[in-house]
Design a protein around this motif. Sequence first.
Motif, short mmCIF file in Angstrom:
data_model
loop_
_atom_site.label_atom_id
_atom_site.label_comp_id
_atom_site.label_asym_id
_atom_site.label_seq_id
_atom_site.Cartn_x
_atom_site.Cartn_y
_atom_site.Cartn_z
N ILE A 117 0.84 -1.23 0.04
CA ILE A 117 -0.13 0.08 0.00
C ILE A 117 0.91 1.26 0.06
CG2 ILE A 117 -1.69 1.25 1.28
CD1 ILE A 117 -3.01 -1.32 2.34
N SER A 118 0.50 1.98 -0.88
CA SER A 118 1.31 3.49 -0.97
C SER A 118 0.41 4.49 -0.76
CB SER A 118 2.11 3.39 -2.24
OG SER A 118 2.80 4.70 -2.70
N VAL A 119 0.86 5.35 -0.13
CA VAL A 119 0.01 6.70 0.02
C VAL A 119 0.82 7.90 -0.31
CG1 VAL A 119 -1.60 8.30 1.58
CG2 VAL A 119 -1.67 5.90 2.00
N LYS A 120 0.58 8.50 -1.47
CA LYS A 120 1.36 9.74 -1.93
C LYS A 120 0.84 11.16 -1.32
CE LYS A 120 4.10 7.23 -4.19
NZ LYS A 120 5.57 6.82 -3.59
N ASN A 121 -0.42 11.28 -1.51
CA ASN A 121 -0.98 12.72 -1.28
C ASN A 121 -2.18 12.40 -0.19
OD1 ASN A 121 0.39 13.97 -3.42
ND2 ASN A 121 -0.46 12.91 -4.68
N ILE A 122 -2.32 13.31 0.61
CA ILE A 122 -3.32 13.45 1.45
C ILE A 122 -3.94 14.84 1.80
CG2 ILE A 122 -2.51 11.70 2.89
CD1 ILE A 122 -1.79 13.72 4.97
N LYS A 123 -5.19 14.89 1.94
CA LYS A 123 -6.01 16.37 2.10
C LYS A 123 -6.59 16.38 3.48
CE LYS A 123 -9.26 19.38 0.08
NZ LYS A 123 -10.32 19.60 -0.95
N ILE A 124 -6.33 17.19 4.21
CA ILE A 124 -7.04 17.18 5.52
C ILE A 124 -7.95 18.35 5.79
CG2 ILE A 124 -6.73 17.31 7.94
CD1 ILE A 124 -3.43 16.11 7.23
N GLU A 125 -9.36 18.24 6.34
CA GLU A 125 -9.91 19.22 6.60
C GLU A 125 -11.00 18.89 7.49
OE1 GLU A 125 -12.42 18.88 2.96
OE2 GLU A 125 -13.44 17.25 3.37
N PRO A 126 -11.54 19.93 8.23
CA PRO A 126 -12.43 19.52 9.46
C PRO A 126 -13.55 18.59 8.85
CG PRO A 126 -12.07 21.94 9.30
CD PRO A 126 -11.42 21.15 8.03
N ALA A 127 -14.00 17.39 9.95
CA ALA A 127 -14.91 16.50 9.60
C ALA A 127 -16.36 17.14 9.77
CB ALA A 127 -14.39 15.25 10.34
N TYR A 179 -11.08 15.17 12.21
CA TYR A 179 -10.22 15.68 10.83
C TYR A 179 -10.69 14.48 9.68
CZ TYR A 179 -7.16 18.50 13.72
OH TYR A 179 -6.77 19.23 14.67
N ARG A 180 -11.31 15.07 8.51
CA ARG A 180 -11.34 14.13 7.28
C ARG A 180 -10.12 14.22 6.54
NH1 ARG A 180 -16.10 15.19 6.46
NH2 ARG A 180 -16.98 13.17 6.91
N VAL A 181 -9.58 12.81 6.42
CA VAL A 181 -8.24 12.83 5.85
C VAL A 181 -8.54 12.14 4.31
CG1 VAL A 181 -5.95 11.71 5.80
CG2 VAL A 181 -7.18 12.71 7.91
N HIS A 182 -8.55 12.72 3.17
CA HIS A 182 -8.52 12.39 1.89
C HIS A 182 -7.18 11.69 1.67
CE1 HIS A 182 -12.69 14.22 1.41
NE2 HIS A 182 -11.89 15.06 2.25
N LEU A 183 -7.39 10.62 1.04
CA LEU A 183 -6.29 9.82 0.31
C LEU A 183 -6.34 9.63 -0.75
CD1 LEU A 183 -6.06 7.05 3.17
CD2 LEU A 183 -5.17 9.49 3.49
N ASP A 184 -4.86 9.54 -1.63
CA ASP A 184 -4.78 8.81 -2.99
C ASP A 184 -3.94 7.64 -2.80
OD1 ASP A 184 -6.10 10.90 -4.58
OD2 ASP A 184 -4.15 12.07 -4.66
N VAL A 185 -4.19 6.43 -2.92
CA VAL A 185 -3.70 5.28 -2.71
C VAL A 185 -3.30 4.63 -3.90
CG1 VAL A 185 -4.02 2.77 -1.32
CG2 VAL A 185 -5.13 5.04 -0.64
N ASN A 186 -1.83 3.96 -3.73
CA ASN A 186 -1.50 3.18 -4.89
C ASN A 186 -1.51 4.12 -6.32
OD1 ASN A 186 -1.00 1.43 -3.09
ND2 ASN A 186 -2.60 -0.02 -3.78
N ASP A 187 -0.81 5.02 -6.28
CA ASP A 187 -0.84 6.20 -7.38
C ASP A 187 -2.06 6.36 -8.24
OD1 ASP A 187 1.82 6.06 -7.67
OD2 ASP A 187 2.20 4.22 -8.64
#
Length: 398
Positions: A24-34, A46-54
């Motif tokens: 599993i690879s996480v390259k980018n995350i975006k954090i915002e109040p949940a 916090y809500r954490v948006h992830l881009d997983v595996n490219d």
Amino acid sequence: MTPTWLTADFVQEILRTTHQNNSISVKNIKIEPAIPKGNNFMGVLYRVHLDVNDNEVKKSLIVKTQAQGEYMNMVTETCGFFPREIRMYAAMFPAMYKLSQGKLDNYIISPMYFPCSMKDVIIMEDLVSQGFQMKERRLQFDFVHSVSAFKTLAKFHAMSMAVNVHDPTMKDHFEDFYDNDVLRSIFGRFLASSLASLAKKLEKWPGQEYYAAKVHKISENVTDTMAELSKPGPLMVLNHGDIWVNNILFRYNGNEITDVRIVDFQMTKWASPANDLYYLLYSSVQEQVREQHADTLLSEYHATLSDTLTALGCSQEIFSLQQLHQEMKDKIFYGFLHASLTLCVTLAEPCGVMDTESFELKDMDDGHANPIEQSEFSPRFREVFPKVLRYFEENGVL
């Protein structure tokens, strides 16, 4: 302020450990109040948006950290809210689901949990990304949503009873707050100051001055009253402890409710089901529904609890509907207390919610660190609450 440790590498390690998959690879995350201000008081989400595996997979998580502000930090630390909730996810829910698998439909009632070694940090799946929705708190639950909430609560209670049959030691991890002298003092002071604040506001509320002295008298003995109510009795379940509209999420197929999840288990304790039932009834059920269908909601709760216990092979634990009604009658003070402390928060306008981050330790001694003192009574609350006071006067509480 976003925690500095909440990085792509941190989240990647959590996902790899949970799924036992080092690819599993996480390259980018975006954090915002949940959630917006006023919707959670015991932690920061916090809500954490992830881009997983490219970017092959888009995923989002909820990260819960300790509440901000010196007063809330002291309360959550002293009361052990985070360890209590972590025990729910790490021990109690796995035990519940192990007993329920193959015996119950839709037995999952909590979000997926991602273990984390950091102190006072809880990581969960983002239920919103799975199609679940939170109802607008000020609108409260209509009849259909109320029935669904009461039936889900019944399932939660029943599964806890089944776990207790198989492992009675589990409940030792969820003692009532009034069984601990330090916690009893904290909760007692909080309840006393809340009711004292309510009494002061009633003194200046045209037409409601009559109730001020009655509420003030109750505030003077509320710690002892709650300690007495909290003593073990014949009907005992694992209480959620904070079961209101903001902690129950629904998923739909069109307009039909197909699934329900409960969140926020920091206040769990072993106690009478009346505590949770009154909390849900007065914090989250619309006034008209509560007045016209309270007995129906209790019947739906009892039927689901009985069916669940039977399916789990624990029919000997079932109590009768008559016993439940008697329990509600015996513990009606819970209803008055929860109505007094939660309705003003549920019905508050967005500009009138309390700001717990601003609480200081001195506010605990001054009696300012409570929802009554800090919340601005909304027009809707001023419409509903006088009827609530009359009801509890007619039933001998006031």
